[in-house]
Scaffold this motif. Sequence first.
Motif, short mmCIF file in Angstrom:
data_model
loop_
_atom_site.label_atom_id
_atom_site.label_comp_id
_atom_site.label_asym_id
_atom_site.label_seq_id
_atom_site.Cartn_x
_atom_site.Cartn_y
_atom_site.Cartn_z
N PHE A 1 -1.40 7.90 9.78
CA PHE A 1 -0.14 8.03 9.06
C PHE A 1 -0.31 8.61 7.68
O PHE A 1 0.63 9.08 7.06
N SER B 1 12.80 6.89 -5.83
CA SER B 1 12.94 5.72 -6.71
C SER B 1 13.91 6.02 -7.86
O SER B 1 14.69 5.17 -8.26
N ILE C 1 14.72 -0.94 -4.63
CA ILE C 1 14.16 0.33 -4.15
C ILE C 1 14.02 1.30 -5.31
O ILE C 1 13.82 2.48 -5.11
N SER C 2 14.09 0.80 -6.53
CA SER C 2 14.13 1.69 -7.69
C SER C 2 12.78 1.81 -8.37
O SER C 2 12.67 2.39 -9.44
N ASP C 3 11.75 1.26 -7.75
CA ASP C 3 10.42 1.33 -8.35
C ASP C 3 9.49 2.16 -7.47
O ASP C 3 9.52 2.05 -6.24
N LEU C 4 8.69 2.98 -8.11
CA LEU C 4 7.82 3.91 -7.38
C LEU C 4 6.92 3.18 -6.40
O LEU C 4 6.81 3.56 -5.22
N VAL D 1 8.89 1.78 -3.43
CA VAL D 1 9.31 2.85 -2.51
C VAL D 1 8.14 3.27 -1.63
O VAL D 1 8.29 3.43 -0.42
N ARG D 2 6.97 3.39 -2.23
CA ARG D 2 5.81 3.79 -1.43
C ARG D 2 5.45 2.72 -0.42
O ARG D 2 5.04 3.02 0.70
N PHE E 1 8.08 3.00 2.47
CA PHE E 1 7.87 4.15 3.35
C PHE E 1 6.58 3.99 4.16
O PHE E 1 6.49 4.49 5.28
N SER E 2 5.62 3.29 3.62
CA SER E 2 4.43 2.98 4.40
C SER E 2 4.80 2.11 5.60
O SER E 2 4.35 2.35 6.72
N LEU F 1 -3.19 2.21 1.05
CA LEU F 1 -2.29 3.36 1.17
C LEU F 1 -1.62 3.69 -0.15
O LEU F 1 -1.50 4.85 -0.53
N GLY G 1 -2.45 2.58 -3.19
CA GLY G 1 -3.40 2.91 -4.24
C GLY G 1 -3.19 2.18 -5.56
O GLY G 1 -3.52 2.70 -6.61
N VAL G 2 -2.62 0.98 -5.49
CA VAL G 2 -2.58 0.15 -6.70
C VAL G 2 -3.31 -1.15 -6.36
O VAL G 2 -3.77 -1.33 -5.24
#
Lengths: 126, 126
Positions: free
Chosen positions: A29, A43, B49-52, B55-56, B59-60, B74, B76-77
């Motif tokens: 994915f 966002s 849904i307003s934070d990067l 959102v990632r 979508f993952s 995925l 990366g934090v």
Amino acid sequence: MHKHENCNCNECPHHVECGGENIDKVKLFENKMITEEEAYYVSELFKAISDLTRVRILFSLLAGDMCVCDITELVGVSQSAVSHQLRVLKQAGLVKYRREGKTIYYSIADDHVSSILAMGLEHISE
Amino acid sequence: MHKHENCNCNECPHHVECGGENIDKVKLFENKMITEEEAYYVSELFKAISDLTRVRILFSLLAGDMCVCDITELVGVSQSAVSHQLRVLKQAGLVKYRREGKTIYYSIADDHVSSILAMGLEHISE
DNA sequence: ATAACACATGAATAAGTGTTCATATGTTAT
DNA sequence: ATAACATATGAACACTTATTCATGTGTTAT
């Protein structure tokens, strides 16, 4: 993925076993994954609808074009606050405006925005 | 609406003329207007849904259930940051989870959420 | 029981955000 | 030109929020 001790640092992912079963799906994915840039824009879009005042402004505008003073009255905050928030909505592409003399009329940018608002309202009504 | 001087205070709405033409439509709509409570819930929904990072994460999860460690890799934090944000998403009703041994799998709460995400992505791709 | 793992959480800090206040801009009427 | 109006905007402040760091909780294997 390398061997590790029990640390939480970012460079040393601390899972060994669980990664095994899902890592293929993950790798698969990773290509279709939303890009950092797309995620950012999404966002930012929703951030524009994440404030109480802005939501009330947008739902007011669903009734049709409206000047700032009418919005101010409907929403019940100061004219300055409304103007500031209208700027955010404008920059996010959620509303557009036209001038008629002294008055400036704001309106929902397109049907897409209306749909998103409708989905939001629908979602919370369950 | 009362007579006024040129002041910006909230109690003294400073428009006289423009209110005249639109005030009927305004009054008409005031009844159907979204309630303060509804607007609040809508804003809270979209705020989630307003934070990067969130959102990632979402979508993952569109790819299917995923454990925290995979999401962490995925997105990366740090794992801690992911956990914190998963809690926000959980409280907003956007994701659900199940435990399997040591591992906890998160997934999109329902198709409604997927639709909202799809609309967001579609909206920015214009 | 102990150790390792997967995840959650509290505290602290830095960065972002919404409102208010004062004032500026652009338009219309006199 | 001047005044009044409709809206916009910059600065300041209080408040919120996202991350990091350290540690806690629950689970599995030994």
